[in-house]
Design a protein around this motif. Structure first.
Motif, PDB file in Angstrom:
ATOM      1  N   ALA A   1     -70.534 -16.143 -16.863  1.00 48.45           N
ATOM      2  CA  ALA A   1     -71.841 -16.219 -16.112  1.00 48.45           C
ATOM      3  C   ALA A   1     -71.461 -15.590 -14.770  1.00 48.45           C
ATOM      4  CB  ALA A   1     -72.436 -17.438 -16.226  1.00 48.45           C
ATOM      5  N   VAL A   2     -70.767 -16.193 -13.895  1.00 50.15           N
ATOM      6  CA  VAL A   2     -70.435 -15.589 -12.610  1.00 50.15           C
ATOM      7  C   VAL A   2     -68.906 -15.260 -12.300  1.00 50.15           C
ATOM      8  CG1 VAL A   2     -72.496 -17.001 -11.498  1.00 50.15           C
ATOM      9  CG2 VAL A   2     -69.829 -17.898 -11.767  1.00 50.15           C
ATOM     10  N   ARG A   3     -68.902 -14.562 -11.337  1.00 51.19           N
ATOM     11  CA  ARG A   3     -67.821 -13.969 -10.818  1.00 51.19           C
ATOM     12  C   ARG A   3     -66.733 -15.213 -10.043  1.00 51.19           C
ATOM     13  NH1 ARG A   3     -69.990  -9.454  -9.381  1.00 51.19           N
ATOM     14  NH2 ARG A   3     -70.186  -9.998  -7.024  1.00 51.19           N
ATOM     15  N   ALA A   4     -65.551 -15.275 -10.521  1.00 47.30           N
ATOM     16  CA  ALA A   4     -65.002 -16.127  -9.639  1.00 47.30           C
ATOM     17  C   ALA A   4     -64.483 -15.834  -8.366  1.00 47.30           C
ATOM     18  CB  ALA A   4     -63.211 -16.558 -10.366  1.00 47.30           C
ATOM     19  N   PRO A   5     -64.599 -16.918  -7.200  1.00 51.51           N
ATOM     20  CA  PRO A   5     -64.728 -16.433  -5.836  1.00 51.51           C
ATOM     21  C   PRO A   5     -63.293 -15.988  -5.578  1.00 51.51           C
ATOM     22  CG  PRO A   5     -64.939 -18.590  -5.824  1.00 51.51           C
ATOM     23  CD  PRO A   5     -65.075 -18.211  -7.412  1.00 51.51           C
ATOM     24  N   GLY A   6     -63.109 -14.923  -4.336  1.00 50.22           N
ATOM     25  CA  GLY A   6     -61.928 -14.658  -3.886  1.00 50.22           C
ATOM     26  C   GLY A   6     -60.647 -14.285  -4.768  1.00 50.22           C
ATOM     27  N   GLY A   7     -60.958 -13.527  -5.813  1.00 49.51           N
ATOM     28  CA  GLY A   7     -60.194 -12.847  -6.555  1.00 49.51           C
ATOM     29  C   GLY A   7     -59.305 -13.796  -7.519  1.00 49.51           C
ATOM     30  N   ILE A   8     -59.877 -15.106  -7.748  1.00 51.07           N
ATOM     31  CA  ILE A   8     -59.181 -15.967  -8.497  1.00 51.07           C
ATOM     32  C   ILE A   8     -59.367 -15.665 -10.017  1.00 51.07           C
ATOM     33  CG2 ILE A   8     -59.484 -18.374  -9.501  1.00 51.07           C
ATOM     34  CD1 ILE A   8     -60.382 -19.051  -6.874  1.00 51.07           C
ATOM     35  N   LYS A   9     -58.195 -15.660 -10.884  1.00 48.55           N
ATOM     36  CA  LYS A   9     -58.459 -15.157 -12.103  1.00 48.55           C
ATOM     37  C   LYS A   9     -58.322 -16.422 -13.146  1.00 48.55           C
ATOM     38  CE  LYS A   9     -56.103 -10.709 -11.285  1.00 48.55           C
ATOM     39  NZ  LYS A   9     -54.696 -10.769 -10.588  1.00 48.55           N
ATOM     40  N   THR A  10     -58.488 -16.067 -14.384  1.00 46.41           N
ATOM     41  CA  THR A  10     -58.513 -17.146 -15.599  1.00 46.41           C
ATOM     42  C   THR A  10     -57.297 -17.719 -15.437  1.00 46.41           C
ATOM     43  OG1 THR A  10     -57.949 -15.828 -17.292  1.00 46.41           O
ATOM     44  CG2 THR A  10     -60.473 -16.001 -16.664  1.00 46.41           C
ATOM     45  N   ALA A  11     -57.072 -18.935 -16.176  1.00 42.09           N
ATOM     46  CA  ALA A  11     -55.666 -19.787 -16.389  1.00 42.09           C
ATOM     47  C   ALA A  11     -54.933 -18.695 -17.074  1.00 42.09           C
ATOM     48  CB  ALA A  11     -56.069 -20.945 -16.664  1.00 42.09           C
ATOM     49  N   TRP A  12     -55.427 -18.197 -18.140  1.00 45.79           N
ATOM     50  CA  TRP A  12     -54.578 -17.369 -19.116  1.00 45.79           C
ATOM     51  C   TRP A  12     -53.932 -16.037 -18.392  1.00 45.79           C
ATOM     52  CZ3 TRP A  12     -55.846 -12.423 -20.491  1.00 45.79           C
ATOM     53  CH2 TRP A  12     -57.223 -12.080 -20.649  1.00 45.79           C
ATOM     54  N   GLU A  13     -54.949 -15.421 -17.444  1.00 50.36           N
ATOM     55  CA  GLU A  13     -54.455 -14.437 -16.768  1.00 50.36           C
ATOM     56  C   GLU A  13     -53.256 -14.848 -15.736  1.00 50.36           C
ATOM     57  OE1 GLU A  13     -58.233 -13.077 -15.392  1.00 50.36           O
ATOM     58  OE2 GLU A  13     -58.285 -11.326 -16.547  1.00 50.36           O
ATOM     59  N   THR A  14     -53.618 -15.836 -15.084  1.00 50.92           N
ATOM     60  CA  THR A  14     -52.649 -16.302 -14.053  1.00 50.92           C
ATOM     61  C   THR A  14     -51.334 -16.682 -14.540  1.00 50.92           C
ATOM     62  OG1 THR A  14     -54.630 -17.370 -12.875  1.00 50.92           O
ATOM     63  CG2 THR A  14     -52.457 -17.989 -12.054  1.00 50.92           C
ATOM     64  N   LEU A  15     -51.280 -17.298 -15.768  1.00 51.44           N
ATOM     65  CA  LEU A  15     -49.917 -17.637 -16.330  1.00 51.44           C
ATOM     66  C   LEU A  15     -49.279 -16.356 -16.694  1.00 51.44           C
ATOM     67  CD1 LEU A  15     -51.238 -20.461 -18.657  1.00 51.44           C
ATOM     68  CD2 LEU A  15     -49.580 -20.616 -16.933  1.00 51.44           C
ATOM     69  N   ILE A  16     -49.917 -15.404 -17.323  1.00 57.19           N
ATOM     70  CA  ILE A  16     -49.328 -14.127 -17.423  1.00 57.19           C
ATOM     71  C   ILE A  16     -48.617 -13.674 -16.177  1.00 57.19           C
ATOM     72  CG2 ILE A  16     -49.514 -11.629 -18.396  1.00 57.19           C
ATOM     73  CD1 ILE A  16     -51.577 -12.719 -20.336  1.00 57.19           C
ATOM     74  N   GLU A  17     -49.306 -13.696 -14.970  1.00 54.44           N
ATOM     75  CA  GLU A  17     -48.817 -13.244 -13.910  1.00 54.44           C
ATOM     76  C   GLU A  17     -47.667 -13.922 -13.539  1.00 54.44           C
ATOM     77  OE1 GLU A  17     -52.417 -12.860 -11.318  1.00 54.44           O
ATOM     78  OE2 GLU A  17     -51.093 -13.032  -9.704  1.00 54.44           O
ATOM     79  N   ILE A  18     -47.744 -15.502 -13.487  1.00 54.60           N
ATOM     80  CA  ILE A  18     -46.459 -15.986 -13.174  1.00 54.60           C
ATOM     81  C   ILE A  18     -45.372 -15.850 -14.001  1.00 54.60           C
ATOM     82  CG2 ILE A  18     -45.619 -18.379 -12.972  1.00 54.60           C
ATOM     83  CD1 ILE A  18     -48.212 -19.285 -12.605  1.00 54.60           C
TER      84      ILE A  18
END
Lengths: 405, 540
Positions: free
Chosen positions: B484-501
């Protein structure tokens, strides 16, 4: 030893191998009206070919109309032919009323006619004044613009603004006529006559003016019709097509007026055509003011399309709801499409509007008369000299706002 | 399928359908106020009166104004029937847009607006009000009455959630029928007669059951308004995304109404789904939208030297990678969340399995809460079924995790979400976890909570309004919700963050977009609405 230069038989032909010169008369040029770019192929001073590139004033009006409501189109309509804004306003209002099937009171139609013809007078005063000025005759420009300013004072008295009034409304006008309308308008006519008389006295027998406008920028009636020209450009070639006579709208069939028609289709004919049309407009305004009912409503009583009285809006739920729906959702013409055309300052001004039943227009297409006149301008210019471009281009009255939208 | 004709259009109907229900199923609207597909028939608004020309038609004697004679003359008009009540019959000819029917709608609308207060500028219902819509389509005229409208109580507090305005009320009784039939609590009733009609509470009661906000939802006008939403936003600025409530395992379908200018969710509304929630939602579910913007963790937190420091998200990601780098393979505990989407849980489990080779899988969830047999499920978590399916059907509890940490079976924890059944004191071993070379609990969360407080590195992730994902409800139905809305401040979804980590740790995975995650998820973990045995369909 051979002479350094060769005697040329024909002034216009070159025996030396050479190419036409490309000269750019760029979008901003002090001698041209409006922002238009012309890339000229020149043979000396003669124009061999001209590539006319409009679009420098394209502001995306038609697309912007799709992002508002139907009544929010009026400020855009004003800024089309911005020297005769009332004609555009009325043209668009008539188009939507045609789609809806909405009748407006007689008083409104007469009022629209009076203001519209005043706008046409302003348009022709400006065009002719500017044409004269570009040929070096600065004085008539100032005389005609002085009178135009007094007409703008009348429009300011009626609508509140000199130029971009946004005064038309679907189903009526923004406000009823003031009590001073008839008086001030009739008072201005002797001034217009006087200024035109003085201008004609200076120009019509002037050797320079005649040399520079007669026989220059010729257009034949066949080519004019083929290119889709309308308005003074078409009528100066001898074709007597005027939307007000051919397809009468509003009450133009109740008025007695003539259509001035030229015969050569050159700059001079266009100049004279405009002045004569101006006089006919004054005739129409006189008759309209006589016939106009002196009292009565100016707006249609249908509150689905026209705001109810403020008294009803503040004191009854139905008035509030009507106002709410008109403002928040926009008036809703039934789904369908219509093409409505009127005689604008430059010719047949058409509006093709498509409604999908919602308060937002699906498509608003404006047929700009000067777009087609501009296309014909190319034929007028080829063969003439650079100096002829100025009066020719001036005489077709290309208004950037209408041409590029 | 038997059909009948409505204004010339063939409408199919099922045995027992009324005209209005059959038309509703076919997507054709007959103007109505008091009828609702989820409630019984009242037929008191009289807006749905239609002309039925087939069968035996009754003609009523009326007086008609004759313009030429300038007097009333005797005439007849057909007796109109309420479409909400008349059962559809084969080959019936129904006219909802004939001259008589339109005149009836016009008159009914006029009567309804006769004493209506001029409240549009301050009424929450403006923009989604049936009175406004039907005025434009049916009445189109100004008021004929010149006398003062009848005045009634306004702004009456019905309960902690609802305010009642008697002047705006059209007495359709939808609220009364809802409380009676769906909730089984007869707390509302009507009082007085005619002009002075009013909705009142049972003596000594207030509107305090678990579905009070549904009375606001069924109210077609602005008589019942939600105190939570009152005056917060104008509905024409709100866009709606299809969502799924994260309040419990029922997984009621919602519309997430948000203002794209401010990227803020202002309210939820129920989305009709016959299989899951019918037409309704409970109050607690309606209030879950507060969690999208309140108690959020929007920056990283890194614990160092006994103090918790806020850090930008990128630094928190790097800190998380540093912590996990030093973990002994096979000694990592991975905590899945029953609050998070299947996609989040799946990628976390994949990282743990593939890169760390661990099989210590735990599940964190909110504790059970009060259930009922209307919509509320005992399990307060939207995706326990999904998280368990990711874990292969079994996962250990948080109590087991604390024991395993204390006994040294696991030396590091990576957890999803902050919700848990244990309190901070019980989670102390996790907070004090000293892995090889330092504190070793990494938590990815959108909201604050006990589990986040017990972590040494907290990485912010998107809430479920800020991502598209899947929840599997207690019935086993996998339901998708859309961002629905964009996450503030460049926050990504958990699965995207896990791939980043994971990238920092050297874990390569061929996943870039949501579709890739869903294709990767096995068939028994469906990502599309349907039975759990259906193959995972690519997401749209």
């Amino acid at each position: 030893m051979e002479p350094y230069y060769e005697e040329l038989e024909d002034e216009g032909s070159l025996e030396l191998p050479s190419e036409p010169m490309k000269l750019n008369m760029g979008p901003s040029h002090p001698a041209m009206h409006g922002t238009i770019r012309m890339v000229l192929d020149l043979d000396g001073e003669t124009v061999m070919d001209v590539d006319i590139q409009p679009g420098y004033l394209h502001r995306g009006f038609e697309k912007s109309c799709e992002r508002g409501t139907w009544s929010q189109v009026f400020p855009y309509a004003d800024r089309l032919n911005y020297v005769s804004p009332m004609l555009n306003n009325v043209g668009f209002a008539l188009a939507v009323e045609k789609l809806v099937g909405l009748e407006v009171p007689e008083r409104c139609t007469y009022y629209r006619t009076v203001l519209g013809e005043l706008a046409r007078i302003c348009d022709h005063l400006t065009c002719n004044g500017a044409t004269a000025m570009e040929l070096g005759a600065f004085t008539p420009f100032l005389w005609l613009v002085k009178v135009r300013d007094w007409i703008w004072d009348i429009l300011e008295q009626e609508t509140g603004a000199r130029l971009t009034h946004s005064f038309g409304r679907i189903g009526g006008m923004a406000k009823p006529p003031t009590d001073q309308l008839e008086e001030t308008v009739l008072a201005i006519f002797p001034e217009i006559d006087h200024a035109m008389m003085e201008t004609e006295a200076l120009l019509m027998k002037n050797r320079i003016f005649l040399d520079r406008t007669q026989g220059v920028g010729n257009l034949s009636p066949e080519r004019a019709i083929a290119m889709g020209c309308t308005g003074p450009v078409l009528r100066s070639t001898g074709v007597d097509y005027d939307v007000r006579k051919a397809n009468p709208y509003m009450f133009y069939d109740r008025f007695d007026f003539d259509i001035p028609v030229g015969h050569d289709g050159d700059n001079y004919d266009r100049f004279v055509c405009r002045f004569e049309e101006l006089r006919q407009s004054m005739k129409i305004i006189r008759q309209a003011l006589e016939q106009m009912p002196k009292s009565g409503p100016v707006n249609s009583p249908d509150i689905r399309y026209v705001y109810p009285e403020k008294e009803d809006v503040y004191n009854s739920i139905e008035g509030t709801i009507a106002h709410f729906k008109l403002v928040m959702e926009g008036l809703k013409p039934p789904p369908g499409e219509v093409y409505s055309f009127t005689e604008g300052g430059n010719g047949e001004l058409g509006f093709f509007i498509v409604s999908d039943g919602s308060g937002t227009p699906y498509r608003v297409r404006c047929r700009p008369p000067c777009w087609y006149n501009l296309a014909a301008c190319k034929e007028m210019l080829v063969g003439d000299m650079i100096a002829d471009i100025i009066p020719t281009f001036g005489s077709i009255n290309m208004i950037g706002g209408e041409c590029d939208r | 399928m038997p059909t009948f004709k409505l204004d010339g259009q063939e409408i199919p109907f099922e045995e027992g359908d009324t005209i209005i229900r059959a038309a509703y199923r076919a997507g054709v609207e007959i103007p109505h106020y008091c009828w609702h597909p989820g409630l019984s028939i009242a037929a008191n608004c009289r807006m749905c009166l239609v002309e039925i020309r087939s069968g035996r038609q009754m003609a009523l004697p009326v007086l008609k104004w004759d313009e030429k004679k300038k007097e009333y003359v005797e005439a007849t008009k057909p007796k109109l029937q309420p479409a909400c009540q008349v059962p559809a019959g084969e080959d019936m000819e129904v006219y909802a847009a004939s001259e008589v029917a339109l005149k009836a709608q016009e008159s009914t609308q006029e009567f309804l607006l006769l004493n209506h207060p001029v409240d549009c500028p301050i009424c929450d219902q403006a923009g989604e009000c049936k009175l406004q819509d039907y005025w434009l389509t049916s009445q189109k005229k100004l008021k004929r009455k010149k006398t003062e409208p009848v005045h009634k109580p306004k702004g009456v507090r019905f309960g902690p959630t609802i305010v009642y305005d008697a002047e705006r009320c059209i007495m359709c009784t939808r609220c009364i029928r809802f409380c009676d039939e769906v909730v089984g609590d007869h707390v509302l009733d009507m009082r007085e007669r005619g002009n002075t009609n009013e909705i009142v509470l049972s003596p000594g009661r207030e509107l305090d059951h678990d579905y009070t906000l549904m009375t606001e939802h069924v109210c077609p006008v602005g008589a019942l308004t939600s105190r939570d939403f009152r005056f917060k936003a104008r509905v024409w600025f709100l866009k709606s995304s299809p969502g799924v409530c994260n309040g419990c395992a029922t997984g009621c379908n919602t519309w997430v109404d948000h203002d794209p200018r401010y990227q803020r969710v202002y309210r939820l509304r129920p989305r009709d789904n016959e299989e899951v929630n019918g037409y309704w939602m409970c109050d607690d579910g309606m209030m879950t939208y507060h969690g999208f913007h309140e108690d959020r963790i929007l920056t990283g937190r890194v614990r160092a030297g006994g103090r918790v420091n806020e850090a930008p998200r990128e630094l928190a990601v790097q800190a998380a990678a540093k912590v996990l780098e030093k973990v002994e393979k096979g000694k990592l505990a991975v905590v899945l969340s029953a609050q998070h989407a299947s996609e989040d849980n799946y990628v976390l489990h994949k990282l743990a399995r593939e890169h760390f080779g661990t099989d210590h899988v735990y599940l964190t969830a909110k504790p059970d809460w009060k259930a009922d047999d209307i919509l509320r499920h005992r399990d307060q978590n939207p995706n326990r079924a999904g998280a368990l399916a990711v874990a292969g059907g079994k996962a250990k509890s948080m109590e087991d995790l604390v024991k395993d940490v204390e006994s040294g079976v696991v030396t590091a924890v990576i957890s999803l979400g902050a919700a848990t059944t244990l309190n901070e004191a019980e989670l102390a071993p996790l907070a004090n976890l000293e892995g090889v070379g330092g504190a070793a609990h990494v938590n990815l969360t959108s909201n604050a909570g006990a589990l986040a407080s017990a972590a040494s590195v907290v990485v912010p992730v998107a809430s479920h309004a800020e991502m598209s994902g899947t929840f599997i409800n207690a019935q086993g139905i996998a339901q998708q919700f859309k961002k629905a809305v964009r996450a503030p401040g460049g926050i990504k979804t958990a699965w995207e963050t896990l791939i980043e980590i994971g990238a920092h740790l050297g874990w390569t995975v061929d996943i870039a977009r949501l579709n890739d995650v869903r294709k990767d998820m096995p068939a028994k973990l469906p990502s599309a609405t349907g039975a759990s045995s259906a193959p995972a369909a690519p997401a749209s």
